[in-house]
Write a protein that holds these residues in place. Structure first.
Motif, PDB file in Angstrom:
ATOM      1  N   GLN A 140      31.099  43.393  43.232  1.00 35.90           N
ATOM      2  CA  GLN A 140      30.627  42.562  42.268  1.00 35.90           C
ATOM      3  C   GLN A 140      31.039  40.963  42.803  1.00 35.90           C
ATOM      4  O   GLN A 140      31.808  40.738  43.459  1.00 35.90           O
ATOM      5  CB  GLN A 140      31.464  42.569  40.973  1.00 35.90           C
ATOM      6  CG  GLN A 140      31.065  44.127  40.314  1.00 35.90           C
ATOM      7  CD  GLN A 140      32.415  44.043  39.031  1.00 35.90           C
ATOM      8  OE1 GLN A 140      32.519  42.942  38.353  1.00 35.90           O
ATOM      9  NE2 GLN A 140      32.507  45.039  38.706  1.00 35.90           N
ATOM     10  N   ARG A 141      29.907  40.110  42.447  1.00 36.87           N
ATOM     11  CA  ARG A 141      29.981  38.520  42.734  1.00 36.87           C
ATOM     12  C   ARG A 141      29.775  37.879  41.375  1.00 36.87           C
ATOM     13  O   ARG A 141      28.655  38.150  40.931  1.00 36.87           O
ATOM     14  CB  ARG A 141      29.143  38.181  43.920  1.00 36.87           C
ATOM     15  CG  ARG A 141      29.998  38.738  45.442  1.00 36.87           C
ATOM     16  CD  ARG A 141      31.366  38.079  45.645  1.00 36.87           C
ATOM     17  NE  ARG A 141      31.886  38.672  46.743  1.00 36.87           N
ATOM     18  CZ  ARG A 141      32.587  39.679  46.560  1.00 36.87           C
ATOM     19  NH1 ARG A 141      32.769  40.413  45.675  1.00 36.87           N
ATOM     20  NH2 ARG A 141      32.954  39.982  48.097  1.00 36.87           N
ATOM     21  N   ILE A 142      30.461  37.100  40.941  1.00 33.67           N
ATOM     22  CA  ILE A 142      30.093  36.218  39.702  1.00 33.67           C
ATOM     23  C   ILE A 142      29.854  34.954  39.994  1.00 33.67           C
ATOM     24  O   ILE A 142      30.615  34.131  40.679  1.00 33.67           O
ATOM     25  CB  ILE A 142      31.226  36.364  38.499  1.00 33.67           C
ATOM     26  CG1 ILE A 142      31.530  37.958  38.263  1.00 33.67           C
ATOM     27  CG2 ILE A 142      30.707  35.686  37.541  1.00 33.67           C
ATOM     28  CD1 ILE A 142      32.491  37.908  37.223  1.00 33.67           C
ATOM     29  N   ILE A 143      28.561  34.408  39.575  1.00 29.02           N
ATOM     30  CA  ILE A 143      28.285  33.013  39.824  1.00 29.02           C
ATOM     31  C   ILE A 143      28.140  32.288  38.559  1.00 29.02           C
ATOM     32  O   ILE A 143      27.765  32.744  37.504  1.00 29.02           O
ATOM     33  CB  ILE A 143      26.903  32.976  40.501  1.00 29.02           C
ATOM     34  CG1 ILE A 143      26.863  33.926  41.756  1.00 29.02           C
ATOM     35  CG2 ILE A 143      26.441  31.472  40.908  1.00 29.02           C
ATOM     36  CD1 ILE A 143      27.837  33.587  42.973  1.00 29.02           C
ATOM     37  N   TYR A 144      28.786  31.148  38.543  1.00 28.22           N
ATOM     38  CA  TYR A 144      28.692  30.116  37.505  1.00 28.22           C
ATOM     39  C   TYR A 144      28.552  28.796  37.804  1.00 28.22           C
ATOM     40  O   TYR A 144      29.123  28.224  38.903  1.00 28.22           O
ATOM     41  CB  TYR A 144      30.121  30.212  36.508  1.00 28.22           C
ATOM     42  CG  TYR A 144      29.982  29.194  35.485  1.00 28.22           C
ATOM     43  CD1 TYR A 144      30.955  28.100  35.410  1.00 28.22           C
ATOM     44  CD2 TYR A 144      29.098  29.398  34.352  1.00 28.22           C
ATOM     45  CE1 TYR A 144      31.059  27.246  34.487  1.00 28.22           C
ATOM     46  CE2 TYR A 144      29.375  28.393  33.336  1.00 28.22           C
ATOM     47  CZ  TYR A 144      30.243  27.343  33.268  1.00 28.22           C
ATOM     48  OH  TYR A 144      30.147  26.555  32.346  1.00 28.22           O
ATOM     49  N   GLU A 145      27.403  28.195  37.430  1.00 23.97           N
ATOM     50  CA  GLU A 145      26.887  26.921  37.822  1.00 23.97           C
ATOM     51  C   GLU A 145      26.938  26.534  39.626  1.00 23.97           C
ATOM     52  O   GLU A 145      27.350  25.594  39.909  1.00 23.97           O
ATOM     53  CB  GLU A 145      27.805  25.723  37.487  1.00 23.97           C
ATOM     54  CG  GLU A 145      27.858  25.596  35.856  1.00 23.97           C
ATOM     55  CD  GLU A 145      28.513  24.586  35.089  1.00 23.97           C
ATOM     56  OE1 GLU A 145      28.427  24.221  34.110  1.00 23.97           O
ATOM     57  OE2 GLU A 145      29.250  24.032  35.930  1.00 23.97           O
ATOM     58  N   GLY A 146      26.459  27.692  40.017  1.00 20.19           N
ATOM     59  CA  GLY A 146      26.194  27.585  41.513  1.00 20.19           C
ATOM     60  C   GLY A 146      27.257  28.129  42.248  1.00 20.19           C
ATOM     61  O   GLY A 146      27.382  28.000  43.584  1.00 20.19           O
ATOM     62  N   LYS A 147      28.478  28.270  41.748  1.00 23.21           N
ATOM     63  CA  LYS A 147      29.672  28.671  42.384  1.00 23.21           C
ATOM     64  C   LYS A 147      29.961  29.899  42.250  1.00 23.21           C
ATOM     65  O   LYS A 147      30.047  30.352  41.187  1.00 23.21           O
ATOM     66  CB  LYS A 147      30.886  27.699  41.778  1.00 23.21           C
ATOM     67  CG  LYS A 147      30.816  26.242  42.174  1.00 23.21           C
ATOM     68  CD  LYS A 147      31.979  25.551  41.684  1.00 23.21           C
ATOM     69  CE  LYS A 147      31.938  23.766  41.788  1.00 23.21           C
ATOM     70  NZ  LYS A 147      33.138  23.305  41.232  1.00 23.21           N
ATOM     71  N   GLN A 148      30.700  30.730  43.348  1.00 24.97           N
ATOM     72  CA  GLN A 148      31.206  31.924  43.011  1.00 24.97           C
ATOM     73  C   GLN A 148      32.611  32.078  42.504  1.00 24.97           C
ATOM     74  O   GLN A 148      33.413  31.255  43.244  1.00 24.97           O
ATOM     75  CB  GLN A 148      31.303  32.778  44.502  1.00 24.97           C
ATOM     76  CG  GLN A 148      31.689  34.106  44.405  1.00 24.97           C
ATOM     77  CD  GLN A 148      31.459  34.615  45.643  1.00 24.97           C
ATOM     78  OE1 GLN A 148      30.264  35.103  46.266  1.00 24.97           O
ATOM     79  NE2 GLN A 148      32.608  35.483  45.967  1.00 24.97           N
ATOM     80  N   LEU A 149      33.043  32.662  41.515  1.00 20.45           N
ATOM     81  CA  LEU A 149      34.292  32.710  40.935  1.00 20.45           C
ATOM     82  C   LEU A 149      35.153  33.667  41.998  1.00 20.45           C
ATOM     83  O   LEU A 149      34.834  34.570  42.291  1.00 20.45           O
ATOM     84  CB  LEU A 149      34.104  33.185  39.638  1.00 20.45           C
ATOM     85  CG  LEU A 149      33.288  32.663  38.844  1.00 20.45           C
ATOM     86  CD1 LEU A 149      33.705  32.898  37.325  1.00 20.45           C
ATOM     87  CD2 LEU A 149      33.298  31.013  38.602  1.00 20.45           C
ATOM     88  N   GLN A 150      36.345  32.915  42.252  1.00 19.66           N
ATOM     89  CA  GLN A 150      37.094  33.628  42.944  1.00 19.66           C
ATOM     90  C   GLN A 150      38.337  34.579  42.283  1.00 19.66           C
ATOM     91  O   GLN A 150      38.915  33.941  41.104  1.00 19.66           O
ATOM     92  CB  GLN A 150      38.070  32.761  44.031  1.00 19.66           C
ATOM     93  CG  GLN A 150      37.131  31.792  44.878  1.00 19.66           C
ATOM     94  CD  GLN A 150      36.227  32.969  45.814  1.00 19.66           C
ATOM     95  OE1 GLN A 150      36.821  33.646  46.518  1.00 19.66           O
ATOM     96  NE2 GLN A 150      34.954  32.739  45.833  1.00 19.66           N
ATOM     97  N   PHE A 151      38.870  35.754  42.960  1.00 21.58           N
ATOM     98  CA  PHE A 151      39.542  36.698  42.012  1.00 21.58           C
ATOM     99  C   PHE A 151      40.904  35.902  41.405  1.00 21.58           C
ATOM    100  O   PHE A 151      41.296  36.022  40.340  1.00 21.58           O
ATOM    101  CB  PHE A 151      39.950  37.610  43.102  1.00 21.58           C
ATOM    102  CG  PHE A 151      38.850  38.850  43.099  1.00 21.58           C
ATOM    103  CD1 PHE A 151      37.538  38.553  42.979  1.00 21.58           C
ATOM    104  CD2 PHE A 151      39.151  40.237  43.150  1.00 21.58           C
ATOM    105  CE1 PHE A 151      36.564  39.674  43.164  1.00 21.58           C
ATOM    106  CE2 PHE A 151      38.285  41.091  43.327  1.00 21.58           C
ATOM    107  CZ  PHE A 151      37.029  40.920  43.382  1.00 21.58           C
ATOM    108  N   GLU A 152      41.503  35.109  42.236  1.00 18.26           N
ATOM    109  CA  GLU A 152      42.947  34.606  41.740  1.00 18.26           C
ATOM    110  C   GLU A 152      42.776  33.521  40.972  1.00 18.26           C
ATOM    111  O   GLU A 152      43.863  33.121  40.050  1.00 18.26           O
ATOM    112  CB  GLU A 152      43.883  34.413  43.184  1.00 18.26           C
ATOM    113  CG  GLU A 152      44.291  35.567  43.969  1.00 18.26           C
ATOM    114  CD  GLU A 152      43.024  36.286  44.622  1.00 18.26           C
ATOM    115  OE1 GLU A 152      42.029  35.534  44.707  1.00 18.26           O
ATOM    116  OE2 GLU A 152      43.385  37.260  45.259  1.00 18.26           O
ATOM    117  N   HIS A 153      41.766  32.866  40.837  1.00 15.64           N
ATOM    118  CA  HIS A 153      41.611  31.803  39.926  1.00 15.64           C
ATOM    119  C   HIS A 153      41.574  32.422  38.308  1.00 15.64           C
ATOM    120  O   HIS A 153      41.164  33.283  38.137  1.00 15.64           O
ATOM    121  CB  HIS A 153      40.547  31.113  40.248  1.00 15.64           C
ATOM    122  CG  HIS A 153      40.567  29.909  41.345  1.00 15.64           C
ATOM    123  ND1 HIS A 153      41.576  29.084  41.571  1.00 15.64           N
ATOM    124  CD2 HIS A 153      39.631  29.887  42.443  1.00 15.64           C
ATOM    125  CE1 HIS A 153      41.572  28.468  42.478  1.00 15.64           C
ATOM    126  NE2 HIS A 153      40.271  28.871  42.870  1.00 15.64           N
TER     127      HIS A 153
END
Length: 877
Positions: A140-153
């Motif tokens: 899985q990769r989640i994109i929000y407003e052009g950014k890929q969300l990182q697991f630890e955030h």
């Protein structure tokens, strides 16, 4: 592959390129974490040596970017243990933390609703999506407003609004090890947050767990896959991040906590298999370079340098993988400085420091040989060549080391001169224990420079006494001693014998492991052959227990007698196995005619075992080999001068052929010679061609050297090659596993082997004999003792040998005299009739004499013993 490392910028690009772009959108490349860019910047400056301890704080301040509105003060909190780590700050009570999110799946256009909390991590969101869609988190990769969300955030980190739309995409397989990159990302993010001052519960433990995870996933299928995987750690600038975190810790508890990930990484590198260790070198090299800048005097840097040295030893020198001189030369210089200081202090360097020094030298030597365009040895000064500065600095180090060791060995000689005056041998020898390994490195460095080898040889020759003492005391089985053979002129017989004997395994004396032999004297050779040839090599290493049939005597004395008697039979010319040398009847070589007996291969292999066993048990058997036979065992070529003492007639003939005036030689038709050799075996004459169609090739002044060489080769090598091969096989069986035959004979001169097999050539010294004899039941002042030595002095040399043989089962005195025997000799009083013959206990070197009333009776009885046990030397049969 090589250790030609990626630049810091390249390593970042490599990291970025390992992540795919968002499906269908080339302009949305995965943005690598901000902390990686700043970590790379730090790493670049460290590599360029633009950073020192005074300015580290400034770089640390700029390493982590801060979002607008964030406190710009440097309020970092590094937990010293898991208990000290606290949870993150809670969101404001007035703000709702519940979120409803619409997740669109790019692959099918389907949208699902996911409920979450702003304080949830992205990883937790991934897990909820997996629960709903069955798509594994790793894909899985989640994109929000052009950014890929990182697991630890946390989701709050990205300011995600209520009812926000997220895009779920699959990861393209642009890297072989996505999980490894993800694991390193997690390490970098945690380091970033710790440095920024966030209160993390178990932050360091998280890093350590990720490091363990990284190592447990190392592939095993092939070298390329292992290399690519382990390169990820250094390519991500993780070493720079961890070192910066360690360097920024001001208090000892925090510092100790921060160093644990580095130590964990280093320890895991050492625990890997050898082929995997090689590919850890880039990352460990990064740690060493960085720690050397920020904390050169701390133990962590020393430990990392030690680990680097250990890993360098695992590098394959075949050319698949190598390091560069510039990368490891500074560390080698540091260790050289440490060793020199310890040598000068007189206490001597520690084995640990010398081992580290040595571990850097071997790969450094290989790197120099591959990178310097000159052939070795090279002349100084150098001009405009690669590594000019390093090569010249290394020469200065060589000079310092050589002079320092000269002073150290001078101290050894001074101690030897005062030995016996109360000096403590234990304390002194402890300080010398690493002198030989240091000399070995000096010798290896000397091969690079013209004239350097001669300087080492000159120094060792001038310090021969101390050099020999060091070898005898500290050269151990299993060590590499081949370098010592380059300085044979600086050694003595005892040293060369010691080096050769260490190639045998130690004889085990445990009674239950001994190889037992019960032999009939009347069938000595045949039964001995069966016992020795039929035994495994391991059984013979367990020691030998010897007993003659119908005799009660057992023990070492009987074994020594058996060795003497069986060798007398083996080398008896009547048995056709060996021939006496024509000009020296004491010396033997294999008989070319022995091949007529189909059993001869087995007997030569048996002979090789017996001679090796005699050497292992330190028994002088009275056999001497001729020089050509010895040279073949050593794997060396036989020259004309080598046959001088073996066959004087052939030597003189060949000499005359070579020294004749060329014109006269050719005018005489080359003496009518062609490339053939006439032989006679068992009364049959034969002609052997020395080369193809040799009968048609006339000898002339131009080819006569070749003719002589082929003649010698045929006469002394080819004719007995099978016999020598079988003897070699039997002898090699008795050497330690993996030791080639020539390694043994290359450590000796022929004269050394003479001394080991026959003993000294000098006449028996009665004074030396007397000095090594003790008395029981007699006093040294008794008249019987005085008579005994006077009678021995009157005896012939053969009679003395017979008395000695009766006494000890030893007919030949070691080269160093009676002190070379396994024990002192003892004269015991025999409390029986005063006219009885003497008796002996050869195992314990005891001669038992009645208290004879007159010197005449004693002499008569001793001469009976000498007459009854006389044994002619091999040369007088």
């Amino acid at each position: 592959m090589t250790l030609n490392r990626l630049s810091a910028g390249d390593s970042t690009n490599s990291h970025r390129s390992s992540f795919s772009t968002v499906a269908g959108t080339d302009n949305h490349k995965r943005k690598f974490e901000d902390y990686a860019d700043y970590g790379v910047d730090f790493f670049q400056k460290m590599k360029k040596q633009e950073v020192d301890a005074d300015h580290i704080s400034e770089l640390q301040q700029s390493w982590i970017p801060r979002r607008s509105g964030e406190n710009s003060g440097h309020n970092r909190l590094l937990p010293s243990s898991d208990e000290e780590c606290s949870s993150s700050s809670a969101a404001a009570a007035s703000e709702s933390t519940r979120l409803q999110l619409f997740v669109r799946m790019m692959s099918g256009g389907k949208t699902i609703v996911i409920h979450a909390d702003k304080n949830d991590t992205v990883e937790k969101l991934h897990q909820r999506i997996e629960w709903k869609t069955k798509i594994p988190v790793i894909e899985q990769r989640i994109i929000y407003e052009g950014k890929q969300l990182q697991f630890e955030h946390l989701l709050s980190y990205y300011s995600i609004e209520q009812d926000a739309s997220l895009h779920l995409v699959g990861r393209m397989q642009s890297t072989e090890h996505p999980v490894a990159w993800q694991t390193i990302d997690a390490i970098m993010l945690t380091v970033s947050r710790l440095y920024r001052g966030e209160n993390l519960h178990g932050g360091i433990s998280t890093i350590n767990e990720k490091i363990v995870t990284f190592f447990t996933m190392i592939p095993v299928e092939n070298e390329d896959s292992i290399a690519k995987y382990l390169r990820i750690f250094s390519s991500s600038s993780a070493p720079a991040a961890l070192v910066m975190l360690y360097a920024s810790s001001s208090s000892e508890p925090y510092k100790s906590c921060a160093k644990s990930p580095i130590k964990l990484f280093l320890n895991n590198c050492i625990a890997l298999r050898r082929n995997q260790q090689t590919y850890c070198v880039p990352a460990v090299l990064d740690f060493c370079r960085l720690l050397r800048k920020v904390s050169p005097d701390e133990k962590l840097y020393s430990s990392s340098r030690s680990v680097l040295g250990t890993l360098l030893e695992s590098i394959d020198i075949s050319g698949r993988f190598h390091v560069f001189v510039e990368e490891i030369f500074p560390f080698f210089c540091e260790l050289a400085d440490i060793v020199v200081k310890e040598l000068v202090q007189g206490s001597g360097p520690s084995s640990s420091d010398v081992e580290k020094f040595s571990s850097f030298w071997k790969p450094l030597m290989n790197a120099i040989q591959s990178q310097v365009p000159c052939s070795f040895p090279i002349a100084l000064p150098l001009r405009n060549i690669a590594l000019e500065a390093e090569i010249e600095q290394l020469h200065r180090l060589f000079t310092i080391l050589l002079h320092t060791m000269d002073s150290c060995m001078s101290r050894v000689e001074s101690w030897l001169g005062k030995k016996g005056t109360g000096n403590s041998e234990t304390s002194m020898s402890e300080s010398w224990s690493q002198y030989l390994p240091v000399l070995k490195i000096i010798s290896s460095i000397s091969k690079i420079y013209q004239g350097a080898k001669e300087l080492v040889a000159s120094m060792l020759n001038s310090r021969k006494a101390s050099f020999c003492t060091l070898i005898l005391k500290f050269a151990k089985r299993g060590d590499d001693h081949d370098w010592i053979l380059e300085y044979m002129e600086s050694t003595n017989f005892e040293v060369r014998r010691h080096l050769a004997m260490m190639l045998f395994p130690e004889v085990k004396e445990e009674f239950d492991e001994m190889h037992e032999m019960l032999i009939d004297r009347s069938n000595l050779l045949a039964e001995s052959f069966e016992y020795i040839s039929g035994a495994s090599r391991e059984a013979l290493f367990g020691g030998l227990f010897m007993e003659f049939k119908n005799e009660e005597a057992t023990g070492p004395g009987v074994l020594r007698e058996w060795f003497y008697l069986v060798c007398r039979e083996i080398f008896n010319p009547q048995n056709a196995l060996f021939l006496r040398s024509p000009d020296d009847f004491r010396r033997f070589s294999p008989n070319p005619a022995s091949k007529v007996d189909p059993l001869h291969p087995g007997f030569f292999e048996f002979t090789g075992r017996v001679i090796a066993l005699a050497l292992m048990h330190k028994v002088q058997v009275g056999v001497l080999f001729d020089r050509p036979f010895f040279l073949q065992l050593a794997g060396l070529q036989i020259s004309l001068e080598d046959i001088k003492e073996t066959d004087r007639i052939m030597y003189n003939s060949c000499k005359e052929i070579l020294e004749m005036d060329p014109v006269s030689f050719d005018s005489s038709g080359g003496l009518g010679l062609t490339f053939v050799m006439e032989t006679e075996e068992l009364g049959k004459r034969d002609t052997i061609e020395l080369t193809d169609k040799g009968n048609d090739i006339a000898v002339n002044s131009e080819n006569r050297k070749e003719y002589v060489d082929l003649l010698i080769k045929q006469r002394f090598a080819r004719s007995i090659s099978k016999q020598v091969s079988q003897f070699s096989r039997g002898f090699t069986d008795m050497l330690s596993a993996g030791v080639p035959l020539k390694s043994f004979f290359n450590r000796l001169y022929l004269e050394d082997l003479d001394g080991m097999l026959r003993g000294g050539e000098n006449q028996i010294s009665i004074d030396d004999w007397k000095a090594h004899t003790e008395y029981n039941g007699f006093k040294e002042t008794d008249r019987q003792i005085d008579w005994f030595w006077k009678i021995l002095k009157k005896m012939t040399e053969e009679e003395k040998k017979s008395i000695l043989f009766f006494w000890t089962s030893t007919r030949f005195i070691p080269l160093e005299g009676f002190r070379g025997l396994s024990s002192k000799l003892y004269l015991y009083r025999l409390y029986e009739a005063n006219d009885r013959l003497p008796t002996s206990q050869t195992c314990f070197h005891r001669l038992c004499l009645p208290k004879y009333p007159t010197m005449a009776i004693m002499e008569q009885r001793l001469r009976v013993i000498a007459q009854d046990h006389v044994s002619s030397s091999f040369g007088n049969w």
